[in-house]
Design a protein around this motif. Structure first.
Motif, mmCIF file in Angstrom:
data_model
loop_
_atom_site.group_PDB
_atom_site.id
_atom_site.type_symbol
_atom_site.label_atom_id
_atom_site.label_comp_id
_atom_site.label_asym_id
_atom_site.label_seq_id
_atom_site.Cartn_x
_atom_site.Cartn_y
_atom_site.Cartn_z
ATOM 1 N N PHE A 78 92.813 16.374 24.060
ATOM 2 C CA PHE A 78 94.263 16.584 23.978
ATOM 3 C C PHE A 78 94.528 17.894 24.710
ATOM 4 O O PHE A 78 94.552 18.972 24.121
ATOM 5 C CB PHE A 78 94.693 16.661 22.514
ATOM 6 C CG PHE A 78 96.112 16.269 22.262
ATOM 7 C CD1 PHE A 78 97.157 17.113 22.600
ATOM 8 C CD2 PHE A 78 96.416 15.059 21.676
ATOM 9 C CE1 PHE A 78 98.469 16.766 22.358
ATOM 10 C CE2 PHE A 78 97.717 14.690 21.418
ATOM 11 C CZ PHE A 78 98.762 15.547 21.768
ATOM 12 N N GLY B 3 98.759 16.916 27.825
ATOM 13 C CA GLY B 3 99.615 17.574 26.845
ATOM 14 C C GLY B 3 100.604 18.542 27.456
ATOM 15 O O GLY B 3 100.586 18.817 28.662
ATOM 16 N N ILE C 293 98.567 28.685 22.147
ATOM 17 C CA ILE C 293 97.162 28.337 21.937
ATOM 18 C C ILE C 293 96.341 29.595 21.671
ATOM 19 O O ILE C 293 95.553 29.653 20.719
ATOM 20 C CB ILE C 293 96.608 27.576 23.161
ATOM 21 C CG1 ILE C 293 97.280 26.208 23.288
ATOM 22 C CG2 ILE C 293 95.094 27.414 23.045
ATOM 23 C CD1 ILE C 293 97.013 25.513 24.611
ATOM 24 N N SER D 120 104.924 14.561 19.761
ATOM 25 C CA SER D 120 104.466 15.699 18.963
ATOM 26 C C SER D 120 105.410 15.951 17.797
ATOM 27 O O SER D 120 106.564 15.521 17.792
ATOM 28 C CB SER D 120 104.339 16.950 19.831
ATOM 29 O OG SER D 120 105.563 17.257 20.452
ATOM 30 N N GLN E 42 89.819 20.655 16.038
ATOM 31 C CA GLN E 42 89.313 21.719 16.893
ATOM 32 C C GLN E 42 88.079 22.367 16.290
ATOM 33 O O GLN E 42 87.118 22.664 16.990
ATOM 34 C CB GLN E 42 90.401 22.767 17.144
ATOM 35 C CG GLN E 42 90.021 23.856 18.124
ATOM 36 C CD GLN E 42 91.168 24.827 18.355
ATOM 37 O OE1 GLN E 42 91.814 25.290 17.400
ATOM 38 N NE2 GLN E 42 91.444 25.135 19.616
ATOM 39 N N SER F 13 96.283 20.628 27.183
ATOM 40 C CA SER F 13 97.473 21.216 27.798
ATOM 41 C C SER F 13 97.327 21.129 29.313
ATOM 42 O O SER F 13 96.311 21.530 29.879
ATOM 43 C CB SER F 13 97.622 22.674 27.356
ATOM 44 O OG SER F 13 98.729 23.270 27.999
ATOM 45 N N GLY G 94 93.560 14.920 14.808
ATOM 46 C CA GLY G 94 93.649 16.120 15.624
ATOM 47 C C GLY G 94 92.671 17.154 15.103
ATOM 48 O O GLY G 94 92.701 17.514 13.921
ATOM 49 N N ASN H 155 91.698 19.364 20.489
ATOM 50 C CA ASN H 155 92.666 20.338 20.998
ATOM 51 C C ASN H 155 91.953 21.324 21.917
ATOM 52 O O ASN H 155 91.636 22.444 21.546
ATOM 53 C CB ASN H 155 93.328 21.066 19.829
ATOM 54 C CG ASN H 155 94.410 22.026 20.268
ATOM 55 O OD1 ASN H 155 94.936 21.908 21.374
ATOM 56 N ND2 ASN H 155 94.739 22.981 19.418
#
Length: 352
Positions: free
Chosen positions: A235, A330, A258, A43, A166, A237, A164, A184
Motif C-alpha cells: 500500500f 496510494g 508517514i 480511505s 506495518q 504512497s 492494513g 503500509n
C-alpha cells in the motif's frame, strides 16, 4: 485480487481518498476501472467524507473493479456495524466487495477520545466476527468489544479480508488469519523486511479445514474462491506526473504524515536523522502542516514514497514487486489526479 482466473500478473490497486465528493469518487473509480485497476480502496479518516457512502457511488459508476474500505478501524465504529457496511457494498456491487481493516491511526483516534488498546487482538476479533456474520450466523462475543445475539438481516456475503499492517506482529497475524495484507510501505527495504514477517505467519497458517473446524464451520460452508490464497500488497504512497520535481513536491504532505507516525526503528532503517523526523512529527501534532511539509527532506520522499515520472515510478514498482504480489497506488497519486491514474496504470503495465 485472488480468484479462479488468477494469473501471474501482479494485482493493481488504487487508493481513492474521500476528500472529494461522492460523485467525484464515482468518476475517479470509473477512470481507475477503465485504466485496468483490479481494486479500488476508499480511505477512511473522520475528517473526510464517509468511505462507505463514497463506495456506494463508486459501485454505481463501475462494473468490474473490486471495491472496499482501505482501511477502516474497529474503534470509532463498532465491528458489527463495519461488517454490515462492508456487506452492503458487496451486495450493491454484485459481489465485488473486499474488506480492508486495520488498527487505525493512533493520533487521529486520540483526537476523538478513543483508546488504541490491544490493536492486534481487536483487529483479529473484528474480522473473525465479520466472517461469522457474513456466513449468516447469530453471534455473541465478549472480548476487546461486546456483541450479543447480533446478526445481519440480509443474504449471506463472502468478502476477502485484507489487514492494513506495518509492525511485525500485525504482519504475522495477517498472514496467519486473513486473506491478504496491505503493507503500509513504499520502499523495497521495508517490503523485504515485511515479507520475512509474513513468511513467519504463513508458516503458522492453519489448513482451511482446520480453520473452519475451529470456528464451528463445516467443510464447504465458506467456498468463496477469492479466499483460496493469501495475497501480499504494498500500500504505497505514490506521486506520478510528467515532471519529476512537480511529482516530488506533491509527495510532501503524505510523506510528512508517514514520517510523523513512523516508529524509531523505521526511521533508523532508512538512516533518517531522528531530529529531522521529530521536527516533522512535532509540526504535525501542533497542526502546523505547512511547517511540517517544509521539514520533509528529499531522503524522506525517496524512502517513504514512490515519486517521479512514469518511467521513474515504473522502475520503483519493479523493485517493489520483488517482494509482494501487487501494488496499491496510494495517496497523493499526483498533482493532477486523472493524469496520475493513467500514468500509474501505465507504469504498472510496464512491469506486469
Amino acid at each position: 485480487m485472488t480468484d479462479e482466473t488468477t494469473t501471474n500478473e501482479p494485482t493493481s490497486g488504487i487508493e481513492l481518498t474521500p476528500e472529494h465528493s461522492p460523485d467525484r469518487m464515482g468518476e475517479l473509480a470509473a477512470t481507475a476501472e477503465r485504466e485496468g485497476f483490479d481494486v479500488a480502496f476508499a480511505s477512511s479518516h473522520y475528517f473526510n467524507r464517509d468511505p462507505f457512502v463514497a463506495l456506494s457511488r463508486m459501485a454505481e459508476a463501475t462494473e468490474t473493479i473490486e471495491l472496499g474500505p482501505g482501511i477502516v478501524n474497529p474503534y470509532d465504529t463498532h465491528p458489527v456495524k463495519l461488517a454490515s457496511q462492508a456487506a452492503t457494498i458487496d451486495e450493491i456491487s454484485d459481489g465485488r466487495g473486499v474488506f480492508g481493516i486495520g488498527a487505525g491511526d493512533r493520533s487521529a483516534l486520540s483526537n476523538l477520545g478513543y483508546d488504541h488498546e490491544r490493536p492486534l487482538r481487536r483487529v483479529l476479533e473484528s474480522f473473525d466476527v465479520a466472517r461469522d456474520l457474513w456466513a449468516g450466523e447469530t453471534i455473541t462475543h465478549e472480548g476487546t468489544f461486546t456483541a450479543r445475539d447480533a446478526s445481519l438481516n440480509f443474504d449471506r456475503r463472502e468478502l476477502p479480508v485484507y489487514v492494513g499492517a506495518q509492525g511485525p506482529h500485525m504482519l504475522r497475524m495477517s498472514a496467519k488469519h486473513a486473506d491478504g495484507v496491505l503493507i503500509n510501505a513504499a520502499h523495497p527495504d521495508d517490503l523485504e523486511w515485511a515479507a520475512e514477517r509474513i513468511g513467519e505467519g504463513l508458516d503458522d497458517r492453519p489448513e482451511e479445514s482446520e480453520a473452519q473446524s475451529a470456528s464451528g464451520q463445516s467443510s464447504g460452508e465458506r467456498s468463496d474462491p477469492r479466499e483460496s490464497a493469501f495475497e501480499s500488497l504494498a500500500f504505497a504512497s505514490t506521486s506520478v506526473a510528467a515532471d519529476e520535481d512537480v511529482a516530488r513536491e506533491a509527495a510532501r504532505p503524505p510523506v510528512a504524515f508517514i514520517v510523523g507516525g513512523a516508529a524509531d526503528p523505521v526511521i533508523d532503517r532508512h538512516d533518517i536523522d531522528r531530529e529531522a523526523a521529530a521536527a516533522v512529527g512535532d509540526a504535525v501534532e501542533r497542526g502546523e502542516l505547512g511547517e511540517a511539509f517544509e521539514h520533509v527532506t528529499p531522503r524522506m520522499i525517496d524512502r517513504f514514497c514512490i515519486a517521479g515520472t512514469t518511467d521513474t515510478v515504473a522502475d520503483r514498482f519493479a523493485d517493489v514487486l520483488e517482494h509482494v504480489d501487487g501494488i496499491v497506488v496510494g495517496s497523493p497519486l499526483g498533482p493532477e489526479i486523472e493524469d496520475a491514474i493513467e500514468r500509474a496504470s501505465a507504469a504498472l503495465e510496464d512491469v506486469a
